[in-house]
Design a protein around this motif. Sequence first.
Motif, PDB file in Angstrom:
ATOM      1  N   MET A   1     -64.536 -21.074  28.676  1.00  0.00           N
ATOM      2  CA  MET A   1     -63.593 -21.956  28.084  1.00  0.00           C
ATOM      3  C   MET A   1     -64.514 -22.982  26.942  1.00  0.00           C
ATOM      4  SD  MET A   1     -61.314 -24.923  29.823  1.00  0.00           S
ATOM      5  CE  MET A   1     -60.413 -23.387  30.782  1.00  0.00           C
ATOM      6  N   TRP A   2     -65.969 -23.081  27.461  1.00  0.00           N
ATOM      7  CA  TRP A   2     -66.614 -23.633  26.657  1.00  0.00           C
ATOM      8  C   TRP A   2     -67.048 -23.010  25.152  1.00  0.00           C
ATOM      9  CZ3 TRP A   2     -67.528 -28.625  27.366  1.00  0.00           C
ATOM     10  CH2 TRP A   2     -67.397 -28.935  28.820  1.00  0.00           C
TER      11      TRP A   2
ATOM     12  N   LEU B   1     -67.401 -24.418  21.282  1.00  0.00           N
ATOM     13  CA  LEU B   1     -68.678 -24.028  20.732  1.00  0.00           C
ATOM     14  C   LEU B   1     -68.577 -23.402  19.301  1.00  0.00           C
ATOM     15  CD1 LEU B   1     -71.094 -23.049  23.636  1.00  0.00           C
ATOM     16  CD2 LEU B   1     -71.428 -24.849  21.818  1.00  0.00           C
TER      17      LEU B   1
ATOM     18  N   PHE C   1     -67.456 -25.749  16.519  1.00  0.00           N
ATOM     19  CA  PHE C   1     -68.463 -26.393  16.101  1.00  0.00           C
ATOM     20  C   PHE C   1     -69.376 -25.266  15.232  1.00  0.00           C
ATOM     21  CE2 PHE C   1     -66.775 -29.709  18.517  1.00  0.00           C
ATOM     22  CZ  PHE C   1     -66.605 -30.732  17.516  1.00  0.00           C
TER      23      PHE C   1
ATOM     24  N   PHE D   1     -72.236 -33.378  22.387  1.00  0.00           N
ATOM     25  CA  PHE D   1     -70.773 -33.457  22.933  1.00  0.00           C
ATOM     26  C   PHE D   1     -70.317 -31.899  22.603  1.00  0.00           C
ATOM     27  CE2 PHE D   1     -66.253 -33.323  21.652  1.00  0.00           C
ATOM     28  CZ  PHE D   1     -65.654 -34.138  22.931  1.00  0.00           C
ATOM     29  N   MET D   2     -70.957 -31.350  21.278  1.00  0.00           N
ATOM     30  CA  MET D   2     -70.498 -30.170  20.919  1.00  0.00           C
ATOM     31  C   MET D   2     -71.026 -29.126  21.969  1.00  0.00           C
ATOM     32  SD  MET D   2     -72.193 -29.925  17.188  1.00  0.00           S
ATOM     33  CE  MET D   2     -72.390 -31.389  16.043  1.00  0.00           C
ATOM     34  N   GLN D   3     -72.091 -29.366  22.616  1.00  0.00           N
ATOM     35  CA  GLN D   3     -72.659 -28.140  23.468  1.00  0.00           C
ATOM     36  C   GLN D   3     -72.085 -28.327  25.024  1.00  0.00           C
ATOM     37  OE1 GLN D   3     -76.884 -28.584  22.768  1.00  0.00           O
ATOM     38  NE2 GLN D   3     -76.805 -27.675  20.636  1.00  0.00           N
ATOM     39  N   ASP D   4     -72.015 -29.718  25.460  1.00  0.00           N
ATOM     40  CA  ASP D   4     -71.597 -29.854  26.802  1.00  0.00           C
ATOM     41  C   ASP D   4     -70.658 -30.558  26.936  1.00  0.00           C
ATOM     42  OD1 ASP D   4     -74.217 -28.815  27.142  1.00  0.00           O
ATOM     43  OD2 ASP D   4     -75.257 -30.804  26.887  1.00  0.00           O
ATOM     44  N   GLY D   5     -69.694 -30.977  26.007  1.00  0.00           N
ATOM     45  CA  GLY D   5     -68.649 -31.827  26.382  1.00  0.00           C
ATOM     46  C   GLY D   5     -68.787 -33.211  26.607  1.00  0.00           C
TER      47      GLY D   5
ATOM     48  N   TRP E   1     -65.510 -34.803  27.687  1.00  0.00           N
ATOM     49  CA  TRP E   1     -64.187 -33.735  27.546  1.00  0.00           C
ATOM     50  C   TRP E   1     -64.242 -33.102  29.124  1.00  0.00           C
ATOM     51  CZ3 TRP E   1     -64.225 -28.364  25.931  1.00  0.00           C
ATOM     52  CH2 TRP E   1     -63.030 -27.637  26.055  1.00  0.00           C
TER      53      TRP E   1
ATOM     54  N   PRO F   1     -62.566 -30.212  30.600  1.00  0.00           N
ATOM     55  CA  PRO F   1     -61.692 -29.109  30.352  1.00  0.00           C
ATOM     56  C   PRO F   1     -60.692 -28.630  31.299  1.00  0.00           C
ATOM     57  CG  PRO F   1     -63.827 -28.165  30.618  1.00  0.00           C
ATOM     58  CD  PRO F   1     -63.715 -30.023  30.807  1.00  0.00           C
TER      59      PRO F   1
ATOM     60  N   ALA G   1     -58.907 -25.875  26.408  1.00  0.00           N
ATOM     61  CA  ALA G   1     -59.513 -25.441  25.198  1.00  0.00           C
ATOM     62  C   ALA G   1     -58.622 -25.499  24.259  1.00  0.00           C
ATOM     63  CB  ALA G   1     -60.499 -24.545  25.281  1.00  0.00           C
ATOM     64  N   THR G   2     -57.327 -24.694  24.488  1.00  0.00           N
ATOM     65  CA  THR G   2     -56.410 -24.654  23.671  1.00  0.00           C
ATOM     66  C   THR G   2     -55.768 -25.726  22.975  1.00  0.00           C
ATOM     67  OG1 THR G   2     -55.736 -22.489  24.856  1.00  0.00           O
ATOM     68  CG2 THR G   2     -54.281 -23.267  23.230  1.00  0.00           C
TER      69      THR G   2
ATOM     70  N   PHE H   1     -57.145 -28.751  23.337  1.00  0.00           N
ATOM     71  CA  PHE H   1     -58.252 -29.571  22.675  1.00  0.00           C
ATOM     72  C   PHE H   1     -58.262 -29.548  21.423  1.00  0.00           C
ATOM     73  CE2 PHE H   1     -62.502 -30.218  20.830  1.00  0.00           C
ATOM     74  CZ  PHE H   1     -62.921 -31.196  21.404  1.00  0.00           C
TER      75      PHE H   1
ATOM     76  N   LEU I   1     -60.913 -33.746  17.080  1.00  0.00           N
ATOM     77  CA  LEU I   1     -62.150 -33.366  17.161  1.00  0.00           C
ATOM     78  C   LEU I   1     -62.332 -32.178  16.896  1.00  0.00           C
ATOM     79  CD1 LEU I   1     -62.895 -35.246  20.730  1.00  0.00           C
ATOM     80  CD2 LEU I   1     -63.409 -35.781  18.333  1.00  0.00           C
ATOM     81  N   VAL I   2     -62.076 -31.636  15.857  1.00  0.00           N
ATOM     82  CA  VAL I   2     -62.312 -30.210  14.987  1.00  0.00           C
ATOM     83  C   VAL I   2     -63.117 -30.426  13.815  1.00  0.00           C
ATOM     84  CG1 VAL I   2     -60.370 -29.162  16.138  1.00  0.00           C
ATOM     85  CG2 VAL I   2     -59.942 -30.307  13.762  1.00  0.00           C
TER      86      VAL I   2
END
Lengths: 74, 300
Positions: free
Chosen positions: A1-2, A6, A9, B168-172, B236, B238, B243-244, B246, B277-278
């Motif tokens: 999901m991550w 990722l 970004f 945030f990008m890497q771990d939410g 975030w 999930p 993710a869809t 998001f 957040l895109v």
Amino acid sequence: MWYKILSCFLTIALHPDLVSAQVPGRQPSAQFPQVASLVGKQLPDINVVDAAGNQISTSDLRGKYTVLVFGCLT
Amino acid sequence: METVAVDYKKKEVAFYYIYKALAHPENNGYVQPFTLQERLLHVAEAKRVLGSDIDWLCDNMQNQLKQALGGAPNSQFVIDPRGKIISAAGWSNPAELRNTLSELVGQVTPVTTIQDLGLKQLPPPRLAATGVVSRPAMPGLMRAVMVKPQPSLEPYYVKLRAEVDNGFMQDGLGWMYVGFHLDPLLGVHWNNLAPPLEFNIKTPAGLCIASSRARAPVVKEEADADPREFLLGLEWDPRVLTATDFSRAEMIVEVKYYACHDEGWCRSFNQTYHIQLVPDRNAGSVRSRGRPGGMGARNR
């Protein structure tokens, strides 16, 4: 999901606008190889406006040699 | 570029600058326009400060021309009379361009020099006091995300920029930057005699923000032009927001502020934004954050 967020970004991380000055030692042009690959192709037909706000198409520029340079205030 | 244009217009070559989204917002105080009309104000400003005689065209707000031509911020193209691209450089290079044109339509002598032109370049707009409000240190590399101003009867005198950090990008789990910047081309300054800017953020389930309401600090100066900036913790989940979903989820920001126009009026404004957040690939990257004046204009 991550991986989905990722990859979302990473898309921006790899976008040329955002890396243009983050790669020391490279010539600016070398950072945009996709631009050179456009040689030989037709200028796409896209609507833009002139400085007075009048809509024109890039196809209206045909008829003479034309130089286009992208720029902005910053 | 100006000298090449002067020389080769004599040989019937047409020259255009294409105005596009700002590469580096905040340099000299300029901020991304929200509308085509505001982008045309930028074009007029570019003509004013650069003193250029080259005509400007303005890309549409979807930035279609820039994206179709490789997405580079300062690229240069030569198009033949049939519309075929015969030369392309990722970064504008007037010397190279002169060589290309001389092969196509012949040399021009004598070559015009920049001193011959006597270009009248003017300074950027004079702002109210800056350096009054301290700016937050960023937690690391920040990435701009999509900001959608909602319909408003009034211009967006103050413009929101939103970014998120690597954490945030890497771990939410990380930080969101929320910055409200005065648009220097709309001639306003903060009215510090009135209550400071305040805003609230509504987030969808699965996105948790540390502070859903915030207020800018009280400023002693009667007026200033510094941005009002905030760093907010953001997480975030999930399991709640997939993710869809998001990428489609929107945060709603409602802001209230008081501003005065340089011509004299003072008013309050309530405006609304949606944040997704895109990545916003047309938002540019801030290089001058915290350094008043920034790095100066390009394309001289």
